[in-house]
Design a protein around this motif. Structure first.
Motif, PDB file in Angstrom:
ATOM      1  N   VAL A 177      19.049  65.437  55.276  1.00  0.00           N
ATOM      2  CA  VAL A 177      18.709  66.319  54.162  1.00  0.00           C
ATOM      3  C   VAL A 177      19.678  67.486  54.137  1.00  0.00           C
ATOM      4  O   VAL A 177      20.420  67.725  55.080  1.00  0.00           O
ATOM      5  CB  VAL A 177      17.257  66.846  54.277  1.00  0.00           C
ATOM      6  CG1 VAL A 177      16.266  65.707  54.331  1.00  0.00           C
ATOM      7  CG2 VAL A 177      17.103  67.748  55.492  1.00  0.00           C
ATOM      8  N   SER A 178      19.642  68.216  53.054  1.00  0.00           N
ATOM      9  CA  SER A 178      20.468  69.411  52.903  1.00  0.00           C
ATOM     10  C   SER A 178      19.595  70.645  53.126  1.00  0.00           C
ATOM     11  O   SER A 178      18.787  71.004  52.269  1.00  0.00           O
ATOM     12  CB  SER A 178      21.101  69.440  51.505  1.00  0.00           C
ATOM     13  OG  SER A 178      21.842  70.618  51.318  1.00  0.00           O
ATOM     14  N   ILE A 179      19.754  71.284  54.296  1.00  0.00           N
ATOM     15  CA  ILE A 179      19.003  72.498  54.603  1.00  0.00           C
ATOM     16  C   ILE A 179      19.537  73.632  53.732  1.00  0.00           C
ATOM     17  O   ILE A 179      20.739  73.925  53.743  1.00  0.00           O
ATOM     18  CB  ILE A 179      19.123  72.882  56.089  1.00  0.00           C
ATOM     19  CG1 ILE A 179      18.577  71.768  56.976  1.00  0.00           C
ATOM     20  CG2 ILE A 179      18.412  74.197  56.365  1.00  0.00           C
ATOM     21  CD1 ILE A 179      17.089  71.614  56.962  1.00  0.00           C
ATOM     22  N   SER A 180      18.663  74.268  52.972  1.00  0.00           N
ATOM     23  CA  SER A 180      19.111  75.339  52.071  1.00  0.00           C
ATOM     24  C   SER A 180      18.826  76.731  52.617  1.00  0.00           C
ATOM     25  O   SER A 180      19.496  77.685  52.231  1.00  0.00           O
ATOM     26  CB  SER A 180      18.438  75.184  50.694  1.00  0.00           C
ATOM     27  OG  SER A 180      17.032  75.096  50.818  1.00  0.00           O
ATOM     28  N   SER A 181      17.833  76.871  53.511  1.00  0.00           N
ATOM     29  CA  SER A 181      17.576  78.202  54.076  1.00  0.00           C
ATOM     30  C   SER A 181      16.842  78.105  55.398  1.00  0.00           C
ATOM     31  O   SER A 181      16.045  77.189  55.626  1.00  0.00           O
ATOM     32  CB  SER A 181      16.765  79.064  53.097  1.00  0.00           C
ATOM     33  OG  SER A 181      15.440  78.582  52.974  1.00  0.00           O
ATOM     34  N   ASN A 196      16.325  70.205  50.392  1.00  0.00           N
ATOM     35  CA  ASN A 196      16.207  69.578  49.076  1.00  0.00           C
ATOM     36  C   ASN A 196      15.101  68.528  49.039  1.00  0.00           C
ATOM     37  O   ASN A 196      14.985  67.774  48.083  1.00  0.00           O
ATOM     38  CB  ASN A 196      17.535  68.946  48.676  1.00  0.00           C
ATOM     39  CG  ASN A 196      17.978  67.875  49.654  1.00  0.00           C
ATOM     40  OD1 ASN A 196      17.564  67.864  50.813  1.00  0.00           O
ATOM     41  ND2 ASN A 196      18.836  66.977  49.208  1.00  0.00           N
ATOM     42  N   THR A 197      14.275  68.471  50.084  1.00  0.00           N
ATOM     43  CA  THR A 197      13.125  67.576  50.080  1.00  0.00           C
ATOM     44  C   THR A 197      11.888  68.343  49.642  1.00  0.00           C
ATOM     45  O   THR A 197      11.930  69.553  49.411  1.00  0.00           O
ATOM     46  CB  THR A 197      12.875  66.971  51.474  1.00  0.00           C
ATOM     47  OG1 THR A 197      12.388  67.984  52.359  1.00  0.00           O
ATOM     48  CG2 THR A 197      14.155  66.374  52.036  1.00  0.00           C
ATOM     49  N   GLU A 198      10.763  67.653  49.592  1.00  0.00           N
ATOM     50  CA  GLU A 198       9.521  68.283  49.159  1.00  0.00           C
ATOM     51  C   GLU A 198       8.805  69.026  50.278  1.00  0.00           C
ATOM     52  O   GLU A 198       7.785  69.679  50.043  1.00  0.00           O
ATOM     53  CB  GLU A 198       8.582  67.215  48.570  1.00  0.00           C
ATOM     54  CG  GLU A 198       8.015  66.235  49.583  1.00  0.00           C
ATOM     55  CD  GLU A 198       8.978  65.116  49.967  1.00  0.00           C
ATOM     56  OE1 GLU A 198       8.566  64.220  50.713  1.00  0.00           O
ATOM     57  OE2 GLU A 198      10.154  65.146  49.507  1.00  0.00           O
ATOM     58  N   GLY A 257      14.319  67.228  45.416  1.00  0.00           N
ATOM     59  CA  GLY A 257      15.701  67.374  44.989  1.00  0.00           C
ATOM     60  C   GLY A 257      16.066  68.742  44.466  1.00  0.00           C
ATOM     61  O   GLY A 257      17.207  68.969  44.063  1.00  0.00           O
ATOM     62  N   LEU A 258      15.115  69.691  44.459  1.00  0.00           N
ATOM     63  CA  LEU A 258      15.396  71.048  43.994  1.00  0.00           C
ATOM     64  C   LEU A 258      15.665  71.968  45.186  1.00  0.00           C
ATOM     65  O   LEU A 258      15.042  71.828  46.236  1.00  0.00           O
ATOM     66  CB  LEU A 258      14.213  71.599  43.187  1.00  0.00           C
ATOM     67  CG  LEU A 258      13.895  70.891  41.877  1.00  0.00           C
ATOM     68  CD1 LEU A 258      12.686  71.538  41.217  1.00  0.00           C
ATOM     69  CD2 LEU A 258      15.090  70.929  40.941  1.00  0.00           C
ATOM     70  N   LYS A 259      16.577  72.909  45.008  1.00  0.00           N
ATOM     71  CA  LYS A 259      16.887  73.845  46.068  1.00  0.00           C
ATOM     72  C   LYS A 259      15.766  74.871  46.206  1.00  0.00           C
ATOM     73  O   LYS A 259      15.275  75.411  45.217  1.00  0.00           O
ATOM     74  CB  LYS A 259      18.210  74.571  45.771  1.00  0.00           C
ATOM     75  CG  LYS A 259      18.652  75.501  46.885  1.00  0.00           C
ATOM     76  CD  LYS A 259      20.007  76.117  46.576  1.00  0.00           C
ATOM     77  CE  LYS A 259      20.463  77.031  47.702  1.00  0.00           C
ATOM     78  NZ  LYS A 259      21.795  77.625  47.424  1.00  0.00           N
ATOM     79  N   ASN A 260      15.361  75.126  47.447  1.00  0.00           N
ATOM     80  CA  ASN A 260      14.307  76.105  47.725  1.00  0.00           C
ATOM     81  C   ASN A 260      14.796  77.096  48.760  1.00  0.00           C
ATOM     82  O   ASN A 260      15.564  76.752  49.659  1.00  0.00           O
ATOM     83  CB  ASN A 260      13.045  75.405  48.261  1.00  0.00           C
ATOM     84  CG  ASN A 260      12.498  74.383  47.316  1.00  0.00           C
ATOM     85  OD1 ASN A 260      12.244  74.683  46.163  1.00  0.00           O
ATOM     86  ND2 ASN A 260      12.345  73.140  47.782  1.00  0.00           N
ATOM     87  N   SER A 277      11.681  78.674  44.408  1.00  0.00           N
ATOM     88  CA  SER A 277      12.256  77.385  44.043  1.00  0.00           C
ATOM     89  C   SER A 277      13.121  77.511  42.801  1.00  0.00           C
ATOM     90  O   SER A 277      12.914  78.384  41.956  1.00  0.00           O
ATOM     91  CB  SER A 277      11.135  76.370  43.795  1.00  0.00           C
ATOM     92  OG  SER A 277      11.665  75.169  43.277  1.00  0.00           O
ATOM     93  N   SER A 278      14.106  76.622  42.688  1.00  0.00           N
ATOM     94  CA  SER A 278      14.968  76.619  41.504  1.00  0.00           C
ATOM     95  C   SER A 278      14.228  76.132  40.267  1.00  0.00           C
ATOM     96  O   SER A 278      14.811  76.098  39.178  1.00  0.00           O
ATOM     97  CB  SER A 278      16.211  75.757  41.752  1.00  0.00           C
ATOM     98  OG  SER A 278      15.851  74.459  42.172  1.00  0.00           O
TER      99      SER A 278
END
Length: 382
Positions: A177-181, A196-198, A257-260, A277-278
């Motif tokens: 996954v893509s870690i955003s924060s 980017n997961t739920e 799939g949304l950046k949080n 969330s975006s």
């Protein structure tokens, strides 16, 4: 201000740093309550990130970093020819005494360089992951640093300035996954991670090894001892996996799939998980500090109020002039250059030689207002 892509505020002060797509090489610092520009600086390439605390302001470009003294914006150090950093990944401790800067030490591996922005000296290089870095964050005291790689399966916590590994958490095994924060709680006892997961994860930073004479002869402790002993005979990747802790608490969002972006805060003396969330919403969850498990949603705020024409994001003019027109007034060329006011005070008077006044930099705890249950939200219409 739809062209703005970087906004950083100095804690709860009136100072805001803005970078726009119209002029991506230029950084503007504003006193947003007055609607006035304090100063601006231009750089040789696009600005990818800006970080600030009460001592320093750091500007991150793709292959260089610039460290400024935040009070007068004097350029103190240029870190040139740094490893290629397409995402502008960097972290600056908010603790001005332990004012450490962390940034990638390699473009192909997960190495971290820790730099002291007070003494302007290299501190330590940490071999954190086998793949490139995706996220970095300090705790509030600047004594711990957490990181995740582009694989997003393992999150690690290190001591600062020593660079020793303290904790290792496994976010998952089934998929990358893509870690955003990544964000610590104010007391440093919890760590949250969003991607980017739920699922948003909360980890508890505690050592599970019991003290001498305090170990209870339970079945779980017996199994734990067997696994610990067995891990010494297994290959390193398998042994590491057996020592990794799982999430203490989780949130499952109704989106994928949304950046949080996530953060942990104490509101009304309770531990809360905040997720921006975006999709344009701020979600606030209760976190049970004893049991953990699935967090409970207690409030949902809409951050963007939409009309039929466009989103209402923020005030779109500064002293009657649009932001795009303001930043287009001066072209950026060459190395970092700046123009600054001689200083200012709340009553509008200038202070000689001072760009940012002392009261804006006053030390003190940074926390949400505990007098109200949730942050106030205001709807604005044209």
């Amino acid at each position: 201000m739809s062209d703005v892509y970087i906004v950083e505020r100095l804690f709860s002060s009136s100072l805001v740093v803005v970078v726009s797509r119209t002029m991506p090489q230029r950084m503007n610092i504003y006193h947003f309550k007055k609607g006035t520009e304090i100063c601006n600086y231009c750089y040789s390439s696009n600005i990818l990130a800006v970080r600030l605390n009460r001592q320093r302001l750091v500007v991150c470009l793709e292959e260089s970093l610039y460290i400024h003294n935040i009070k007068d914006m004097k350029l103190l150090k240029s870190l040139l020819s740094t490893p290629t950093n397409h995402k502008g990944l960097c972290a600056l401790s908010i603790n001005h005494s332990n004012s450490y800067l962390a940034y990638p030490g390699s473009s192909s591996m997960g190495d971290i360089i820790v730099y002291d922005t007070n003494s302007l000296s290299h501190v330590v290089e940490i071999s954190a992951h086998d793949s490139p870095l995706a996220a970095l964050s300090f705790n509030t005291s600047g004594t711990m640093l957490t990181s995740a790689s582009e694989k997003g399966t393992v999150i690690r916590v290190f001591t600062v300035p020593d660079g020793l590994r303290l904790f290792e958490f496994r976010r998952g095994m089934k998929r990358y996954v893509s870690i955003s924060s990544l964000s610590f709680s104010a007391d440093g006892q919890y760590l949250c991670a969003s991607s980017n997961t739920e699922t948003v994860h909360v980890f508890k930073l505690e050592n599970h090894s019991p003290s001498v004479g305090e170990e209870s002869p339970t079945w779980s402790s017996y199994v734990g001892k067997v696994f610990s002993a067995a891990s010494t005979y297994l290959p390193t990747p398998v042994s590491d996996m057996m020592h990794q802790d799982r999430a203490f608490a989780t949130v499952h969002l109704n989106m994928f799939g949304l950046k949080n972006m996530c953060a942990l805060a104490i509101i009304q003396k309770l531990l809360r998980l905040l997720i921006a969330s975006s999709d344009g919403h701020l979600y606030i969850y209760n976190v049970d500090p004893q049991e953990g498990e699935e967090c409970v949603l207690v409030k949902k705020h809409r951050l963007l109020e939409m009309d039929e024409k466009k989103p209402l994001l923020a005030k779109e003019s500064i002293e009657g002039q649009s932001y795009a027109a303001t930043v287009a007034a001066t072209a950026c060329t060459g190395p970092p250059t700046g123009t600054a006011l001689t200083g200012y005070s709340e009553d509008g008077g200038a202070r000689k030689g001072e760009v940012i006044p002392e009261h804006e930099l006053a030390a003190g705890p940074v926390s949400l207002d505990d007098e109200q249950e949730f942050p106030p939200m205001t709807s604005r219409y044209n």
